[in-house]
Write a protein that holds these residues in place. Structure first.
Motif, short mmCIF file in Angstrom:
data_model
loop_
_atom_site.label_atom_id
_atom_site.label_comp_id
_atom_site.label_asym_id
_atom_site.label_seq_id
_atom_site.Cartn_x
_atom_site.Cartn_y
_atom_site.Cartn_z
N ASP A 162 8.05 -11.47 -8.93
CA ASP A 162 8.66 -10.15 -8.81
C ASP A 162 8.27 -9.58 -7.45
O ASP A 162 7.45 -8.68 -7.34
N PHE A 163 8.89 -10.13 -6.41
CA PHE A 163 8.54 -9.73 -5.06
C PHE A 163 8.94 -8.29 -4.76
O PHE A 163 8.33 -7.64 -3.91
N GLU A 164 9.93 -7.80 -5.47
CA GLU A 164 10.32 -6.40 -5.25
C GLU A 164 9.18 -5.46 -5.64
O GLU A 164 8.86 -4.52 -4.90
N GLU A 165 8.56 -5.71 -6.79
CA GLU A 165 7.44 -4.87 -7.22
C GLU A 165 6.22 -5.06 -6.32
O GLU A 165 5.49 -4.11 -6.03
N LEU A 166 5.99 -6.29 -5.89
CA LEU A 166 4.88 -6.55 -4.97
C LEU A 166 5.06 -5.76 -3.68
O LEU A 166 4.11 -5.18 -3.15
N ALA A 167 6.29 -5.75 -3.18
CA ALA A 167 6.58 -5.03 -1.94
C ALA A 167 6.32 -3.54 -2.10
O ALA A 167 5.84 -2.87 -1.17
N LYS A 168 6.62 -2.99 -3.29
CA LYS A 168 6.37 -1.57 -3.54
C LYS A 168 4.88 -1.26 -3.43
O LYS A 168 4.49 -0.22 -2.88
N VAL A 169 4.05 -2.14 -3.97
CA VAL A 169 2.60 -1.95 -3.87
C VAL A 169 2.15 -2.04 -2.41
O VAL A 169 1.37 -1.19 -1.93
N LEU A 170 2.65 -3.02 -1.71
CA LEU A 170 2.22 -3.25 -0.32
C LEU A 170 2.67 -2.13 0.61
O LEU A 170 2.01 -1.86 1.62
N ARG A 171 3.79 -1.48 0.30
CA ARG A 171 4.26 -0.39 1.15
C ARG A 171 3.34 0.82 1.11
O ARG A 171 3.39 1.69 1.99
N LYS A 172 2.50 0.89 0.09
CA LYS A 172 1.55 1.99 -0.02
C LYS A 172 0.21 1.67 0.65
O LYS A 172 -0.72 2.47 0.57
N CYS A 173 0.14 0.51 1.28
CA CYS A 173 -1.13 0.06 1.88
C CYS A 173 -1.01 -0.14 3.38
O CYS A 173 0.04 -0.57 3.88
N ARG A 174 -2.09 0.15 4.06
CA ARG A 174 -2.24 -0.30 5.45
C ARG A 174 -2.84 -1.69 5.39
O ARG A 174 -3.86 -1.91 4.72
N ILE A 175 -2.20 -2.64 6.07
CA ILE A 175 -2.59 -4.05 5.97
C ILE A 175 -2.98 -4.53 7.35
O ILE A 175 -2.16 -4.51 8.28
N VAL A 176 -4.23 -4.95 7.51
CA VAL A 176 -4.72 -5.32 8.84
C VAL A 176 -5.58 -6.59 8.78
O VAL A 176 -6.21 -6.87 7.76
N ALA A 177 -5.57 -7.32 9.88
CA ALA A 177 -6.46 -8.47 10.02
C ALA A 177 -7.66 -8.02 10.84
O ALA A 177 -7.54 -7.77 12.04
N GLN A 178 -8.81 -7.91 10.19
CA GLN A 178 -10.00 -7.44 10.90
C GLN A 178 -11.25 -7.78 10.09
O GLN A 178 -11.19 -8.16 8.92
N ASP A 179 -12.40 -7.62 10.72
CA ASP A 179 -13.69 -7.89 10.09
C ASP A 179 -13.95 -6.88 8.98
O ASP A 179 -13.53 -5.71 9.06
N PHE A 180 -14.66 -7.32 7.96
CA PHE A 180 -14.93 -6.47 6.80
C PHE A 180 -15.68 -5.20 7.15
O PHE A 180 -15.49 -4.15 6.52
N GLU A 181 -16.52 -5.25 8.18
CA GLU A 181 -17.33 -4.08 8.53
C GLU A 181 -16.46 -2.90 8.93
O GLU A 181 -16.71 -1.76 8.54
N LYS A 182 -15.41 -3.18 9.69
CA LYS A 182 -14.51 -2.12 10.14
C LYS A 182 -13.73 -1.54 8.96
O LYS A 182 -13.51 -0.32 8.89
N THR A 183 -13.34 -2.39 8.03
CA THR A 183 -12.59 -1.92 6.87
C THR A 183 -13.45 -1.06 5.96
O THR A 183 -13.04 0.05 5.57
N ILE A 184 -14.64 -1.52 5.64
CA ILE A 184 -15.52 -0.75 4.75
C ILE A 184 -15.94 0.57 5.39
O ILE A 184 -16.12 1.58 4.70
N ALA A 185 -16.06 0.57 6.71
CA ALA A 185 -16.46 1.80 7.42
C ALA A 185 -15.44 2.91 7.25
O ALA A 185 -15.76 4.09 7.44
N ALA A 186 -14.20 2.56 6.88
CA ALA A 186 -13.15 3.57 6.70
C ALA A 186 -13.23 4.25 5.34
O ALA A 186 -12.55 5.25 5.11
N ALA A 187 -14.05 3.74 4.43
CA ALA A 187 -14.14 4.30 3.08
C ALA A 187 -15.01 5.55 3.07
O ALA A 187 -16.09 5.58 3.66
N GLY A 188 -14.52 6.57 2.39
CA GLY A 188 -15.26 7.83 2.30
C GLY A 188 -15.42 8.31 0.88
O GLY A 188 -15.31 7.54 -0.08
N VAL A 189 -15.65 9.60 0.72
CA VAL A 189 -15.92 10.20 -0.59
C VAL A 189 -14.77 9.92 -1.56
O VAL A 189 -13.61 10.17 -1.26
N GLY A 190 -15.11 9.36 -2.72
CA GLY A 190 -14.12 9.15 -3.77
C GLY A 190 -13.24 7.93 -3.59
O GLY A 190 -12.40 7.64 -4.45
#
Length: 287
Positions: free
Chosen positions: A140-168
């Motif tokens: 069901d690629f249509e539903e998958l695409a709906k989920v992915l459209r709500k996400c920022r998707i990047v190729a990067q090291d885990f440290e940079k990604t986790i550093a973006a997480a905040g309260v809640g």
């Protein structure tokens, strides 16, 4: 719902241990997205997902961009699928992102056990598997695409990604396992990808994110060194699972992994955040 088979994937966890996931959160953050089992299970309203595997990230972006063409190209691969087509496709790279993404998905579904492995030159070299189904009845690629459209998707090291997480925010951390555990052999696919120094760096990132008010779930090897690494940071749960890294089903064994909740207590009714959480506890018999 995930469209990729991925070594170390967490479909089994979402099916049997969904109680580990917080009931409410702001942004979903995943620094090792892999096959995306938890991402597609949660279907967050807002997300940030990343991985160092550029081909994987480009595939997610392509599905988000043009899922209809992905489906058509996979149907074509299904029609042409054979040993010769597999190895011919494996030897090619396409300049057009959608075609390359369809190639990635085809190889993932046709190769041995869905293993992603490249040689020293960065060339995918996994042999053809025994299964011939490329187009799946539950795709069901249509539903998958709906989920992915709500996400920022990047190729990067885990440290940079986790550093973006905040309260809640909810951070799901499923790194490559670098300690052999319960003789399931999975470590041999990861020991050159994620060193113990990376495990220590990851622990520090998790600790910092929890201090900022994020809710963090870490899965890792059930090994004394990992328990010591996260001692005093959260609640450690032991989860049993079946190992799938084996050519023969009779050699696949039951293994266990750790799930560490930091910043919240999954065992509490309603799974409400509990901050600050400075408990060093273990639960070997989760609900």
């Amino acid at each position: 719902m995930p469209f990729l088979k991925w070594a170390g994937g967490k479909r089994w966890m979402t099916a049997r241990h969904g109680w580990l996931l917080p009931a409410r959160f702001n942004t979903y953050v995943e620094p090792f997205v892999g096959g995306g089992s938890v991402l597609f299970h949660i279907r967050p309203k807002k997300g940030l997902v990343s991985d160092l595997n550029v081909d994987l990230i480009d595939t997610y972006k392509a599905v988000r961009q043009d899922w209809k063409r992905i489906e058509k190209l996979l149907a074509k691969h299904q029609q042409l699928h054979s040993e010769s087509h597999y190895y011919k496709t494996r030897s090619l790279r396409f300049a057009e992102p959608i075609e390359e993404a369809a190639r990635f998905i085809y190889l993932n579904r046709a190769c041995f056990n869905g293993i992603y492995r490249v040689n020293l030159k960065g060339v995918f070299n996994v042999p053809k598997g025994s299964k011939d189904a490329i187009v799946m009845p539950d795709d069901d690629f249509e539903e998958l695409a709906k989920v992915l459209r709500k996400c920022r998707i990047v190729a990067q090291d885990f440290e940079k990604t986790i550093a973006a997480a905040g309260v809640g925010d909810f951070v799901f951390v499923d790194p490559p396992y670098t300690v052999r555990h319960n003789n399931n052999g999975f470590i041999k696919y990861n020991q050159n990808l994620f060193a113990w120094q990376d495990q220590v760096r990851l622990r520090d990132c998790v600790k910092a994110a929890a201090a900022r008010g994020a809710l963090v779930l870490v899965t890792n090897a059930n090994h004394a060194s990992v328990r010591d690494l996260y001692k005093g940071m959260g609640i450690i749960h032991t989860l049993d699972r079946a190992s799938i890294i084996s050519a023969s089903s009779e050699h696949r064994k039951t293994s266990s992994e750790l799930a560490i909740t930091v910043g919240y207590d999954a065992r509490e009714s309603g799974r409400q955040p509990m901050r600050p959480l400075k408990v060093d506890a273990e639960s070997d018999s989760p609900r």
